[in-house]
Design a protein around this motif. Structure first.
Motif, mmCIF file in Angstrom:
data_model
loop_
_atom_site.group_PDB
_atom_site.id
_atom_site.type_symbol
_atom_site.label_atom_id
_atom_site.label_comp_id
_atom_site.label_asym_id
_atom_site.label_seq_id
_atom_site.Cartn_x
_atom_site.Cartn_y
_atom_site.Cartn_z
ATOM 1 N N SER A 10 0.801 -1.231 0.062
ATOM 2 C CA SER A 10 -0.065 0.004 -0.143
ATOM 3 C C SER A 10 0.962 1.157 -0.162
ATOM 4 O O SER A 10 0.467 2.203 -0.589
ATOM 5 N N ASP A 11 1.790 1.171 0.806
ATOM 6 C CA ASP A 11 2.708 2.420 0.937
ATOM 7 C C ASP A 11 4.268 2.102 0.273
ATOM 8 O O ASP A 11 4.809 3.225 0.046
ATOM 9 N N TYR A 12 4.583 0.762 0.098
ATOM 10 C CA TYR A 12 6.103 0.534 -0.363
ATOM 11 C C TYR A 12 5.636 -0.916 -1.252
ATOM 12 O O TYR A 12 4.865 -1.628 -0.608
ATOM 13 N N VAL A 13 6.524 -0.944 -2.106
ATOM 14 C CA VAL A 13 6.689 -2.618 -2.519
ATOM 15 C C VAL A 13 7.534 -3.405 -1.886
ATOM 16 O O VAL A 13 8.870 -3.229 -1.442
ATOM 17 N N THR A 14 7.282 -4.629 -1.246
ATOM 18 C CA THR A 14 8.172 -5.402 -0.574
ATOM 19 C C THR A 14 9.221 -5.918 -1.269
ATOM 20 O O THR A 14 9.182 -6.229 -2.392
ATOM 21 N N THR A 15 10.385 -5.661 -0.846
ATOM 22 C CA THR A 15 11.482 -5.547 -1.455
ATOM 23 C C THR A 15 12.669 -6.396 -0.566
ATOM 24 O O THR A 15 12.950 -6.123 0.416
ATOM 25 N N THR A 16 13.425 -7.309 -1.131
ATOM 26 C CA THR A 16 14.486 -7.979 -0.811
ATOM 27 C C THR A 16 15.725 -8.046 -1.714
ATOM 28 O O THR A 16 15.316 -7.739 -2.838
ATOM 29 N N GLY A 17 16.881 -7.981 -1.320
ATOM 30 C CA GLY A 17 17.890 -7.963 -2.245
ATOM 31 C C GLY A 17 19.340 -8.121 -1.573
ATOM 32 O O GLY A 17 19.244 -8.459 -0.441
ATOM 33 N N THR A 18 20.158 -8.228 -2.246
ATOM 34 C CA THR A 18 21.621 -8.261 -1.899
ATOM 35 C C THR A 18 22.448 -6.851 -2.255
ATOM 36 O O THR A 18 22.094 -6.309 -2.997
ATOM 37 N N VAL A 19 23.163 -6.386 -1.100
ATOM 38 C CA VAL A 19 23.686 -5.083 -1.165
ATOM 39 C C VAL A 19 25.350 -5.663 -1.233
ATOM 40 O O VAL A 19 25.771 -6.364 -0.218
ATOM 41 N N PHE A 20 26.027 -5.283 -2.375
ATOM 42 C CA PHE A 20 27.392 -5.581 -2.265
ATOM 43 C C PHE A 20 28.381 -4.300 -1.819
ATOM 44 O O PHE A 20 28.203 -3.312 -2.306
ATOM 45 N N PHE A 21 29.289 -4.784 -1.197
ATOM 46 C CA PHE A 21 30.409 -3.663 -0.816
ATOM 47 C C PHE A 21 31.611 -4.229 -1.343
ATOM 48 O O PHE A 21 32.061 -5.043 -0.947
ATOM 49 N N PRO A 23 35.807 -4.003 -1.180
ATOM 50 C CA PRO A 23 36.812 -4.170 -0.160
ATOM 51 C C PRO A 23 36.966 -2.412 0.350
ATOM 52 O O PRO A 23 37.288 -1.635 -0.639
ATOM 53 N N GLY A 24 36.790 -1.968 1.646
ATOM 54 C CA GLY A 24 36.926 -0.736 2.130
ATOM 55 C C GLY A 24 35.743 0.158 1.853
ATOM 56 O O GLY A 24 35.515 1.180 2.552
ATOM 57 N N GLN A 25 34.709 -0.088 1.110
ATOM 58 C CA GLN A 25 33.529 0.622 0.876
ATOM 59 C C GLN A 25 32.819 0.451 2.363
ATOM 60 O O GLN A 25 32.577 -0.518 2.633
ATOM 61 N N THR A 26 32.123 1.570 2.634
ATOM 62 C CA THR A 26 31.252 1.569 3.645
ATOM 63 C C THR A 26 29.651 2.082 3.454
ATOM 64 O O THR A 26 29.094 2.181 4.397
ATOM 65 N N VAL A 27 29.475 2.443 2.168
ATOM 66 C CA VAL A 27 28.263 3.007 1.876
ATOM 67 C C VAL A 27 27.744 2.163 0.595
ATOM 68 O O VAL A 27 28.726 2.108 -0.457
ATOM 69 N N ALA A 28 26.544 2.164 0.692
ATOM 70 C CA ALA A 28 25.945 1.364 -0.637
ATOM 71 C C ALA A 28 24.523 1.837 -0.550
ATOM 72 O O ALA A 28 23.841 2.370 0.434
ATOM 73 N N THR A 29 23.879 1.698 -1.844
ATOM 74 C CA THR A 29 22.710 2.218 -1.901
ATOM 75 C C THR A 29 21.602 0.970 -2.110
ATOM 76 O O THR A 29 22.026 0.070 -2.952
ATOM 77 N N PHE A 30 20.230 1.252 -1.485
ATOM 78 C CA PHE A 30 19.555 -0.024 -1.608
ATOM 79 C C PHE A 30 17.989 0.679 -2.181
ATOM 80 O O PHE A 30 17.625 1.694 -1.251
ATOM 81 N N THR A 31 17.457 0.368 -2.916
ATOM 82 C CA THR A 31 16.259 1.101 -3.361
ATOM 83 C C THR A 31 14.863 0.555 -2.946
ATOM 84 O O THR A 31 14.839 -0.795 -2.942
ATOM 85 N N VAL A 32 14.035 1.249 -2.236
ATOM 86 C CA VAL A 32 12.899 0.759 -1.797
ATOM 87 C C VAL A 32 11.699 1.414 -2.547
ATOM 88 O O VAL A 32 11.398 2.517 -2.526
ATOM 89 N N PRO A 33 11.050 0.800 -3.687
ATOM 90 C CA PRO A 33 9.908 1.484 -4.536
ATOM 91 C C PRO A 33 8.926 1.870 -3.478
ATOM 92 O O PRO A 33 8.379 1.065 -2.853
ATOM 93 N N LEU A 34 8.445 3.103 -3.782
ATOM 94 C CA LEU A 34 7.237 3.640 -2.938
ATOM 95 C C LEU A 34 5.873 3.670 -3.854
ATOM 96 O O LEU A 34 5.967 3.878 -4.930
ATOM 97 N N ILE A 35 4.961 3.295 -3.113
ATOM 98 C CA ILE A 35 3.631 3.332 -3.852
ATOM 99 C C ILE A 35 2.870 4.869 -3.432
ATOM 100 O O ILE A 35 2.589 5.057 -2.145
ATOM 101 N N ASP A 36 2.877 5.639 -4.375
ATOM 102 C CA ASP A 36 2.074 7.080 -4.209
ATOM 103 C C ASP A 36 0.682 6.949 -4.329
ATOM 104 O O ASP A 36 0.057 6.166 -4.976
ATOM 105 N N ASP A 37 -0.070 7.759 -3.479
ATOM 106 C CA ASP A 37 -1.413 7.268 -3.216
ATOM 107 C C ASP A 37 -1.919 9.351 -3.245
ATOM 108 O O ASP A 37 -1.065 10.070 -3.008
#
Length: 78
Positions: A10-21, A23-37
């Protein structure tokens, strides 16, 4: 994604996934699709958790974050 005040489907799309880092990386992006109403129902939250590290990686605390989904709808008094 789990918990919080937002409703999956209703508010967002249920999402699972793998985040890859790399070596030495400390920040990564993960997208959560939102549902607008068009309903002015206020900001909502959902919890994002990281778990099951592989490849020698370790998770430190905190491994969860509370995401705030900002309401972009007018209440009629805005």
């Amino acid at each position: 994604l789990s918990g919080g005040t937002a409703t999956p489907g209703s508010d967002y799309v249920t999402t699972t996934g793998t985040v890859f880092f790399a070596p030495g990386q400390t920040v990564a992006t993960f997208t959560v699709p939102l549902i607008d109403d068009t309903a002015p129902d206020g900001n909502k939250t959902v919890n994002l958790s990281l778990f099951n590290p592989t490849g020698g990686a370790t998770l430190i605390s905190p491994n969860t974050a509370t995401l705030t989904l900002l309401d972009n709808d007018l209440t009629g008094t805005d």
